[in-house]
Design a protein around this motif. Structure first.
Motif, mmCIF file in Angstrom:
data_model
loop_
_atom_site.group_PDB
_atom_site.id
_atom_site.type_symbol
_atom_site.label_atom_id
_atom_site.label_comp_id
_atom_site.label_asym_id
_atom_site.label_seq_id
_atom_site.Cartn_x
_atom_site.Cartn_y
_atom_site.Cartn_z
ATOM 1 N N VAL A 168 -22.770 -9.065 -7.908
ATOM 2 C CA VAL A 168 -22.967 -10.399 -7.328
ATOM 3 C C VAL A 168 -23.062 -11.460 -8.424
ATOM 4 O O VAL A 168 -24.137 -11.972 -8.745
ATOM 5 N N GLN B 265 -18.218 -10.225 -6.443
ATOM 6 C CA GLN B 265 -18.466 -11.206 -5.375
ATOM 7 C C GLN B 265 -17.542 -12.427 -5.439
ATOM 8 O O GLN B 265 -16.989 -12.832 -4.419
ATOM 9 N N ASP C 182 -23.700 -12.340 1.927
ATOM 10 C CA ASP C 182 -23.159 -11.099 1.343
ATOM 11 C C ASP C 182 -23.288 -9.965 2.357
ATOM 12 O O ASP C 182 -22.367 -9.173 2.568
#
Ligand code: TRP
Length: 340
Positions: free
Chosen positions: A41, A81, A137
């Motif tokens: 991420v 991400q 997410d």
């Protein structure tokens, strides 16, 4: 099949704590029993002061170490991400569902913001909205289970609340996720400060075993671990946190039981030697695989490219559905396709 999603921030070099506490289980259990998605991420790494080159380097290294730790792109999806726009697309919609009060209540925000202000620094707005991006997410993938550490359960709770609220207001769109914690999570503490987690973001070396530490460095760090006064080896996390941490690490590395293991030792020195050996052995295959992967950067690039492609395909329909549900006018092409 159960969709499992977890994320790891590229904010520091990965540690033994990351491996024994999370990554090992992702590789051994989660990717085999669920339809698992693992995400580096990187957008979350921008919420605090950051060095662009370092984030870029750590993103690649984190992805490489996930593969080295045994995540198998044949079994699960591994991606970065920022390669998948759906996260930020959905995050904005969720900002229209979450409240500022909810954000300000998040413990991690309060702690980090307070620390930053104490240093006279400013707090990035993204640190406040971070949990919404994390909810995006999770929710974009129809996630059922989120394997995370204790410090993240409040954020997963928030993702649940947002999902429920969105579904109630705008029609059923999201799966409501839940945090899962492995039954026997190894909680590895800092060797120099057994009251604190062995985290990756606080880059202060001697108490932290990094996954890429050379064996002799590992041995030195373990040998210098703080122990407690008293000489017998007993497992007493409250009274003897230093020794308990070593037993915990040994147990995690050898599939043993920390309380029982203590009986076998009459000195701290002998315990430390065995802990060091066990850690070196556990990390050996990981380091070897990491070396191989580094020799073939094209392979890692390919895995991440394919991972992003799969992730996009997984997230796109849910995020598009959320756009429609919340009242955004579909783009023309979509009206035609969706009209039937
Ligand atoms: N906030 C998590 C951490 O600091 C990382 C994270 C971001 C995450 N998005 C996620 C974890 C989604 C699980 C699911 O560790």
């Amino acid at each position: 099949m159960t969709r499992v999603f977890s994320g790891i921030k590229p904010t520091g070099h990965l540690t033994l704590g990351n491996y024994l506490g999370a990554m090992r289980r992702w590789a051994e259990v989660d990717q085999r029993h669920g339809d698992a998605v693992f995400c580096v991420v990187d957008l979350h790494a921008l919420t605090v002061d950051h060095d662009p080159a370092r984030v870029r380097r750590l993103s690649r290294q984190t992805a490489t170490l996930l593969l080295a730790a045994g995540l198998d792109p044949e079994l699960c999806t591994v991606f970065v991400q920022s390669h998948v726009d759906e996260h930020t697309r959905l995050s904005y919609l969720l900002e229209c569902v979450a409240t500022d009060g909810e954000m300000r209540r998040m413990i991690q925000y309060r702690e980090k913001a307070a620390r930053e202000r104490e240093r006279g620094g400013s707090v990035r707005l993204s640190l406040l909205t971070y949990p919404v991006l994390m909810a995006a997410d999770i929710l974009a993938y129809g996630t059922h289970e989120v394997p995370v550490g204790d410090d993240q359960t409040q954020h997963v709770e928030l993702a649940r609340d947002i999902a429920v609220r969105f579904n109630q207001r705008y029609g059923h769109t999201f799966v409501v996720p839940r945090a899962t914690r492995p039954a026997v999570a190894a909680r590895v503490m800092n060797l120099q400060d057994p009251g604190a987690k062995m985290g990756k973001s606080d880059d202060s070396g001697p108490g932290i075993v990094y996954l890429l530490d050379e064996p002799d460095v590992v041995r030195k760090k373990v040998a210098r671990a703080v122990t407690d006064s008293g000489a017998d080896v007993v497992y007493d996390p409250a009274g003897r946190p230093g020794v308990a941490n070593l037993l915990e690490i040994l147990a995690a590395c050898t599939d043993g039981d920390p309380a029982g293991l203590g009986d076998g030792y009459t000195s701290y020195g002998a315990l430390k030697k065995d802990v060091a050996d066990a850690v070196v052995e556990v990390l050996r295959p990981l380091r070897e695989r990491h070396r191989e992967l580094c020799a073939d950067p094209g392979y890692v690039d390919g895995v991440l490219r394919e991972g992003a492609r799969r992730a996009r395909a997984l997230a796109r329909p849910t995020v598009d559905a959320a756009y429609r549900a919340i009242g955004l006018l579909p783009a023309e092409a979509e009206v035609v396709v969706g009209a039937g």
